[in-house]
Write a protein that holds these residues in place. Sequence first.
Motif, short mmCIF file in Angstrom:
data_model
loop_
_atom_site.label_atom_id
_atom_site.label_comp_id
_atom_site.label_asym_id
_atom_site.label_seq_id
_atom_site.Cartn_x
_atom_site.Cartn_y
_atom_site.Cartn_z
N TYR A 51 9.46 -0.99 -7.69
CA TYR A 51 9.78 -0.72 -9.14
C TYR A 51 8.63 0.00 -9.97
O TYR A 51 7.57 -0.48 -10.24
CB TYR A 51 10.47 -1.60 -9.62
N ILE A 52 9.07 1.06 -10.63
CA ILE A 52 8.11 1.78 -11.56
C ILE A 52 8.83 1.67 -12.91
O ILE A 52 9.76 2.37 -13.22
CB ILE A 52 7.79 3.15 -11.43
N ALA A 53 8.47 0.73 -13.86
CA ALA A 53 8.96 0.63 -15.44
C ALA A 53 8.80 1.85 -16.08
O ALA A 53 7.44 2.49 -16.03
CB ALA A 53 8.57 -0.46 -16.07
N THR A 54 9.58 2.50 -16.81
CA THR A 54 9.46 3.76 -17.63
C THR A 54 9.66 3.30 -18.89
O THR A 54 10.52 2.60 -19.25
CB THR A 54 10.25 4.84 -17.25
N GLY A 55 9.13 4.13 -19.89
CA GLY A 55 9.47 4.31 -21.40
C GLY A 55 10.09 5.51 -21.76
O GLY A 55 11.18 5.98 -21.07
N ALA A 56 9.67 6.31 -22.49
CA ALA A 56 10.14 7.50 -23.31
C ALA A 56 9.86 8.65 -22.36
O ALA A 56 10.37 9.80 -22.64
CB ALA A 56 9.57 7.96 -24.76
N ALA A 57 9.18 8.53 -21.15
CA ALA A 57 9.14 9.58 -20.23
C ALA A 57 9.04 9.15 -18.67
O ALA A 57 8.93 8.00 -18.67
CB ALA A 57 7.70 10.20 -20.60
N THR A 73 7.65 8.21 -15.41
CA THR A 73 6.54 7.46 -15.08
C THR A 73 5.88 7.57 -13.84
O THR A 73 6.71 7.46 -12.89
CB THR A 73 6.44 6.24 -15.84
N THR A 74 4.68 7.72 -13.52
CA THR A 74 3.97 7.90 -12.04
C THR A 74 3.25 6.59 -11.75
O THR A 74 2.38 6.27 -12.64
CB THR A 74 3.36 9.18 -12.08
N ARG A 75 3.33 6.11 -10.58
CA ARG A 75 2.51 5.17 -9.85
C ARG A 75 1.60 5.94 -9.15
O ARG A 75 1.89 6.69 -8.13
CB ARG A 75 3.11 4.16 -9.24
N ASN A 76 0.42 5.98 -9.19
CA ASN A 76 -0.67 6.81 -8.26
C ASN A 76 -0.80 5.86 -6.99
O ASN A 76 -0.49 4.67 -6.78
CB ASN A 76 -2.02 6.87 -8.96
N ASP A 77 -1.41 6.70 -6.10
CA ASP A 77 -1.64 6.14 -4.64
C ASP A 77 -2.39 5.10 -4.83
O ASP A 77 -3.44 4.79 -5.51
CB ASP A 77 -2.60 7.19 -3.88
N ASP A 117 0.99 -1.04 -0.03
CA ASP A 117 0.16 0.10 -0.02
C ASP A 117 1.03 1.32 -0.12
O ASP A 117 1.55 1.70 0.92
CB ASP A 117 -0.82 -0.06 1.21
N GLU A 118 0.93 1.87 -0.95
CA GLU A 118 2.14 2.96 -1.31
C GLU A 118 1.46 4.22 -1.73
O GLU A 118 0.46 4.06 -2.33
CB GLU A 118 3.13 2.40 -2.25
N VAL A 119 2.06 5.39 -1.54
CA VAL A 119 1.92 6.63 -1.88
C VAL A 119 1.98 6.78 -3.33
O VAL A 119 3.10 6.03 -3.77
CB VAL A 119 2.35 7.71 -0.79
N GLN A 120 1.96 7.75 -3.88
CA GLN A 120 2.24 8.21 -5.52
C GLN A 120 3.57 8.35 -5.47
O GLN A 120 4.20 9.05 -4.61
CB GLN A 120 1.37 9.33 -5.92
N ARG A 121 4.20 7.82 -6.42
CA ARG A 121 5.40 8.11 -6.51
C ARG A 121 5.89 8.16 -8.06
O ARG A 121 5.08 7.46 -8.95
CB ARG A 121 6.43 6.98 -6.10
N THR A 122 7.05 8.77 -8.67
CA THR A 122 7.50 8.72 -10.04
C THR A 122 8.87 8.53 -10.17
O THR A 122 9.86 8.93 -9.45
CB THR A 122 7.25 10.59 -10.45
N ASN A 123 9.09 7.65 -11.10
CA ASN A 123 10.36 7.22 -11.53
C ASN A 123 10.88 7.90 -12.63
O ASN A 123 10.38 8.28 -13.73
CB ASN A 123 10.54 5.68 -12.01
N LEU A 124 11.80 8.86 -12.32
CA LEU A 124 12.55 9.88 -12.98
C LEU A 124 13.44 9.45 -14.29
O LEU A 124 14.18 10.05 -15.13
CB LEU A 124 13.32 10.93 -12.28
#
Length: 223
Positions: free
Chosen positions: A174-180, A182-186, A38-45
């Motif tokens: 882990y949040i997989a990203t492509g060309a930008a 990417t954010t995983r929501n709450d 159960d996680e808060v919103q995060r973004t993989n840069l």
Amino acid sequence: RNTTASTINSLGLLVFVAANVPRISHTLNTGGEGFILDEVQRTNLVINSNDFTLWNNQQFWSITNSISPEGIGNAQTLTFTGANQFSQRSTSLAAGVICSSSIFVKGVLNQTIIFNAGGVDQTFTFTGVWQRLTNENKTSTNSSITFSTFGGVTARTFQVYGAQLEAAATASSYIATGAAATTRNDDLITLAPPASTVKITTTFSDNTTQILTTIPATYTLPT
């Protein structure tokens, strides 16, 4: 949570689940007992988070494909040619920001490597199996994450998968990203306690607890 997300399944493999599907997380490699993730919103840069051919200073290492924490051939094996070398990936992170980096690695037991977060180094020791390195709660001096062989560390060849850099004090799943980026929501998990419920005890990953004795009609699991 109206975005996809990752977790470790009961076989110890990394998997991705669809939006609005709850996550039960287990131990990497071995599985074992699970817990609700159960996680808060995060973004993989880190853009193109699993493509290490895009990292700088490629002259210092060679890359071949290998089996990843997913159990398929989408990890990469990196080989440095000697000491005092580095390779890095720049992101949009600003300087002076609290950040955490993470990455899955598999290297020779007891060999060491430097992996940094926003320009701040930390030395890690390989366990001989897939593990996730987390360099947390650092104040960034630049925008990058970096592997290096400075300071007498001993690793030269190791496998890597899923680079991540977050503007946060702790690393998240882990949040997989492509060309930008990417954010995983709450995550938002709600329960309807039975009428006979007199106490709700929630235990968190750090072993702290929350106890409720006034029972709501709908209980929202805290993050």
